[in-house]
Design a protein around this motif. Structure first.
Motif, mmCIF file in Angstrom:
data_model
loop_
_atom_site.group_PDB
_atom_site.id
_atom_site.type_symbol
_atom_site.label_atom_id
_atom_site.label_comp_id
_atom_site.label_asym_id
_atom_site.label_seq_id
_atom_site.Cartn_x
_atom_site.Cartn_y
_atom_site.Cartn_z
ATOM 1 N N ALA A 189 -11.192 -5.061 -53.152
ATOM 2 C CA ALA A 189 -10.256 -3.948 -53.181
ATOM 3 C C ALA A 189 -9.593 -3.769 -54.544
ATOM 4 C CB ALA A 189 -9.196 -4.138 -52.103
ATOM 5 N N GLU A 190 -9.217 -4.865 -55.209
ATOM 6 C CA GLU A 190 -8.520 -4.717 -56.486
ATOM 7 C C GLU A 190 -9.452 -4.194 -57.577
ATOM 8 O OE1 GLU A 190 -5.213 -4.717 -56.848
ATOM 9 O OE2 GLU A 190 -5.454 -4.861 -54.671
ATOM 10 N N GLY A 225 -1.265 2.150 -63.274
ATOM 11 C CA GLY A 225 -2.322 3.129 -63.502
ATOM 12 C C GLY A 225 -2.723 3.915 -62.276
ATOM 13 N N VAL A 226 -2.125 3.615 -61.107
ATOM 14 C CA VAL A 226 -2.483 4.342 -59.894
ATOM 15 C C VAL A 226 -1.226 4.737 -59.135
ATOM 16 C CG1 VAL A 226 -4.702 3.145 -59.662
ATOM 17 C CG2 VAL A 226 -2.694 2.266 -58.446
ATOM 18 N N ARG A 227 -1.373 5.698 -58.235
ATOM 19 C CA ARG A 227 -0.329 6.073 -57.287
ATOM 20 C C ARG A 227 -0.895 5.895 -55.873
ATOM 21 N NH1 ARG A 227 2.131 5.740 -61.254
ATOM 22 N NH2 ARG A 227 3.520 7.241 -62.263
ATOM 23 N N GLU A 228 -0.060 5.396 -54.977
ATOM 24 C CA GLU A 228 -0.475 5.126 -53.595
ATOM 25 C C GLU A 228 0.224 6.136 -52.687
ATOM 26 O OE1 GLU A 228 -2.005 1.815 -52.587
ATOM 27 O OE2 GLU A 228 -2.239 1.105 -54.650
ATOM 28 N N LEU A 229 -0.555 7.015 -52.066
ATOM 29 C CA LEU A 229 0.002 8.123 -51.294
ATOM 30 C C LEU A 229 -0.168 7.879 -49.798
ATOM 31 C CD1 LEU A 229 -1.556 11.047 -53.382
ATOM 32 C CD2 LEU A 229 0.504 9.706 -53.866
ATOM 33 N N THR A 230 0.874 8.171 -49.032
ATOM 34 C CA THR A 230 0.799 8.075 -47.573
ATOM 35 C C THR A 230 -0.080 9.199 -47.048
ATOM 36 O OG1 THR A 230 3.001 7.108 -47.433
ATOM 37 C CG2 THR A 230 2.135 8.146 -45.439
ATOM 38 N N VAL A 231 -1.024 8.839 -46.179
ATOM 39 C CA VAL A 231 -1.916 9.832 -45.569
ATOM 40 C C VAL A 231 -1.300 10.265 -44.247
ATOM 41 C CG1 VAL A 231 -4.224 10.284 -44.663
ATOM 42 C CG2 VAL A 231 -3.934 8.816 -46.675
ATOM 43 N N THR A 232 -0.990 11.561 -44.147
ATOM 44 C CA THR A 232 -0.321 12.064 -42.939
ATOM 45 C C THR A 232 -1.295 12.508 -41.858
ATOM 46 O OG1 THR A 232 -0.195 14.279 -43.919
ATOM 47 C CG2 THR A 232 1.689 12.797 -44.261
ATOM 48 N N ALA A 233 -2.505 12.892 -42.237
ATOM 49 C CA ALA A 233 -3.486 13.331 -41.250
ATOM 50 C C ALA A 233 -4.892 13.157 -41.828
ATOM 51 C CB ALA A 233 -3.245 14.798 -40.868
ATOM 52 N N PRO A 234 -5.811 12.609 -41.008
ATOM 53 C CA PRO A 234 -5.569 11.990 -39.706
ATOM 54 C C PRO A 234 -4.762 10.689 -39.873
ATOM 55 C CG PRO A 234 -7.789 11.513 -40.411
ATOM 56 C CD PRO A 234 -7.219 12.460 -41.440
ATOM 57 N N LEU A 263 -10.548 -11.432 -44.069
ATOM 58 C CA LEU A 263 -10.941 -10.381 -44.994
ATOM 59 C C LEU A 263 -10.357 -10.638 -46.382
ATOM 60 C CD1 LEU A 263 -10.064 -7.484 -42.546
ATOM 61 C CD2 LEU A 263 -12.359 -8.355 -43.003
ATOM 62 N N HIS A 264 -11.099 -10.209 -47.403
ATOM 63 C CA HIS A 264 -10.609 -10.372 -48.781
ATOM 64 C C HIS A 264 -9.223 -9.765 -48.952
ATOM 65 C CE1 HIS A 264 -14.271 -11.984 -50.604
ATOM 66 N NE2 HIS A 264 -14.956 -11.135 -49.878
ATOM 67 N N THR A 265 -8.990 -8.616 -48.320
ATOM 68 C CA THR A 265 -7.731 -7.900 -48.528
ATOM 69 C C THR A 265 -6.552 -8.565 -47.841
ATOM 70 O OG1 THR A 265 -8.447 -6.465 -46.700
ATOM 71 C CG2 THR A 265 -8.728 -5.633 -48.943
ATOM 72 N N LEU A 266 -6.792 -9.615 -47.053
ATOM 73 C CA LEU A 266 -5.706 -10.351 -46.419
ATOM 74 C C LEU A 266 -5.457 -11.695 -47.096
ATOM 75 C CD1 LEU A 266 -6.504 -9.711 -42.656
ATOM 76 C CD2 LEU A 266 -4.819 -8.546 -44.070
ATOM 77 N N GLY A 267 -6.238 -11.988 -48.122
ATOM 78 C CA GLY A 267 -6.186 -13.316 -48.710
ATOM 79 C C GLY A 267 -5.123 -13.531 -49.761
ATOM 80 N N TRP A 268 -4.512 -12.442 -50.254
ATOM 81 C CA TRP A 268 -3.560 -12.599 -51.354
ATOM 82 C C TRP A 268 -2.241 -13.188 -50.871
ATOM 83 C CZ3 TRP A 268 -3.879 -12.259 -56.554
ATOM 84 C CH2 TRP A 268 -2.682 -12.206 -57.264
ATOM 85 N N GLU A 269 -1.691 -12.652 -49.762
ATOM 86 C CA GLU A 269 -0.402 -13.156 -49.291
ATOM 87 C C GLU A 269 -0.341 -13.348 -47.786
ATOM 88 O OE1 GLU A 269 2.678 -10.501 -50.353
ATOM 89 O OE2 GLU A 269 1.739 -8.716 -49.477
ATOM 90 N N THR A 270 -1.077 -12.542 -47.005
ATOM 91 C CA THR A 270 -0.964 -12.627 -45.544
ATOM 92 C C THR A 270 -1.437 -13.972 -45.021
ATOM 93 O OG1 THR A 270 -1.253 -10.232 -45.313
ATOM 94 C CG2 THR A 270 -1.688 -11.599 -43.369
ATOM 95 N N VAL A 271 -2.650 -14.368 -45.363
ATOM 96 C CA VAL A 271 -3.194 -15.624 -44.845
ATOM 97 C C VAL A 271 -2.435 -16.837 -45.381
ATOM 98 C CG1 VAL A 271 -5.231 -17.115 -44.862
ATOM 99 C CG2 VAL A 271 -5.450 -14.697 -44.263
ATOM 100 N N PRO A 272 -2.138 -16.924 -46.678
ATOM 101 C CA PRO A 272 -1.332 -18.071 -47.130
ATOM 102 C C PRO A 272 0.006 -18.178 -46.401
ATOM 103 C CG PRO A 272 -2.338 -17.000 -49.005
ATOM 104 C CD PRO A 272 -2.617 -16.127 -47.825
ATOM 105 N N PRO A 310 -1.480 -2.789 -51.702
ATOM 106 C CA PRO A 310 -1.731 -3.997 -52.494
ATOM 107 C C PRO A 310 -0.633 -5.029 -52.291
ATOM 108 C CG PRO A 310 -0.757 -2.330 -53.881
ATOM 109 C CD PRO A 310 -0.946 -1.686 -52.521
ATOM 110 N N ALA A 311 -0.947 -6.275 -52.594
ATOM 111 C CA ALA A 311 0.070 -7.329 -52.533
ATOM 112 C C ALA A 311 1.138 -7.115 -53.595
ATOM 113 C CB ALA A 311 -0.592 -8.692 -52.702
ATOM 114 N N VAL A 312 0.713 -6.660 -54.778
ATOM 115 C CA VAL A 312 1.654 -6.331 -55.858
ATOM 116 C C VAL A 312 1.232 -4.979 -56.423
ATOM 117 C CG1 VAL A 312 2.160 -8.732 -56.442
ATOM 118 C CG2 VAL A 312 0.236 -7.593 -57.529
ATOM 119 N N PRO A 313 2.185 -4.154 -56.892
ATOM 120 C CA PRO A 313 1.848 -2.833 -57.434
ATOM 121 C C PRO A 313 0.836 -2.933 -58.564
ATOM 122 C CG PRO A 313 4.217 -3.043 -57.114
ATOM 123 C CD PRO A 313 3.638 -4.415 -56.910
#
Length: 314
Positions: free
Chosen positions: A243-244, A268-277, A112-121, A262-265
């Protein structure tokens, strides 16, 4: 020798391919006996094969003087094409043998594109520490496209999300195993009404415009499923393929998004933890079911990934 009646439906490749090596050997030696010795076939078998080849083509390829032969003009023309075809077959054979070599073979790996920045390398770096000669052909795409390519034989392994159910995989001749899960976050502009929060219920964004990936992407299906669990249908304002780019649209104030971290912050955005669901996406590894034999480098990389179940994303 009579000229054959033209047959536009004749499969010349299927008919002539088995005899190209016979023809090329005789053309090279200009002697039937020596060519037969090189090929390890009886001279009579080789002579009959050449006669049938000429009969099928309706042209003389050799001028004969006893067991010594020389090419006719038609034979010279045919030899160029025959040697080119045989060289292509030999190159293809060497290529597939090289790709299957345990030490220096190749793995066609999709993710997946979203795994290509740091996970797959990071995964490939760790694997190559133990298998330094193994090569990779890497393909980035969304999950459905990669599963289609995997089923068609264009990939050896792929990471996908969400993981299709067993029946869907079986219908394609595939199998998959869960490797890990990734928490998803509600991404909002840094001046948004929810931006000061650390945690949020997804239902609190029910009236917001959503920026999301296009239909067919796994994250789009996950978004719609989670919103349904939260009791609303998302209002889609913008759709994208990466995604970016989605984060950039959120930063511009064009909506909110549900994305993996994201791989790096991103400013201009805030990333909030979703508690439910519970907002997660499962990451699975898929491969062709019952592939036998499985190339050694592919088997080694599959074992490597499965051994990291639960720790794939760190």
């Amino acid at each position: 020798m009579t000229s054959p009646t033209p047959d536009t439906g004749h499969d010349w490749g299927l008919e002539l391919t088995p005899r190209l090596a016979h023809f090329a050997a005789v053309a090279r030696h200009e002697h039937v006996t020596r060519a037969a010795q090189q090929l390890g076939v009886p001279q009579s078998t080789l002579s009959r094969a050449l006669a049938r080849l000429e009969d099928d083509l309706g042209v003389a390829l050799f001028a004969r003087r006893g067991r010594t032969v020389s090419l006719t003009p038609a034979g010279h023309t045919f030899r160029v094409a025959a040697e080119r075809a045989l060289a292509a077959v030999e190159q293809a054979a060497e290529s597939v043998r090289s790709d299957a070599d345990p030490a220096t073979g190749k793995v066609a790996f999709g993710f997946l594109h979203t795994l290509g920045w740091e996970t797959v390398p990071g995964l490939i770096r760790a694997f190559r520490a133990e298998h330094p000669g193994v090569r990779f052909a890497l393909v980035q795409n969304y999950g459905e496209a990669m599963l289609e390519r995997l089923a068609a034989g264009g990939l050896d392994l792929c990471l996908t999300s969400p993981i299709p159910d067993t029946a869907e995989l079986a219908a394609r001749g595939l199998v998959a195993r869960r490797l890990d899960e990734q928490r998803l976050r509600l991404v909002v502009p840094d001046d948004h009404r929810l931006a000061a929060r650390k945690r949020v219920r997804l239902a609190e964004a029910a009236e917001e415009p959503f920026v999301t990936l296009e239909p067919g992407y796994g994250m789009r299906r996950i978004l719609e499923a989670l919103c349904a669990q939260a009791g609303f249908q998302p209002r889609i304002a913008f759709e994208g393929e990466e995604a970016e780019t989605i984060r950039g649209l959120v930063a511009a104030g064009l909506g909110v998004a549900l994305l993996p971290p994201p791989a790096v912050p991103r400013p201009g955005v805030r990333e909030l933890t979703v508690t439910a669901p519970r907002a997660v996406r499962e990451i699975g590894l898929a491969w062709i079911d019952g592939r036998d034999p499985e190339p050694p480098p592919v088997a080694a990389f599959r074992r490597f990934l499965l051994a990291r179940r639960g720790t794939l994303l760190g």
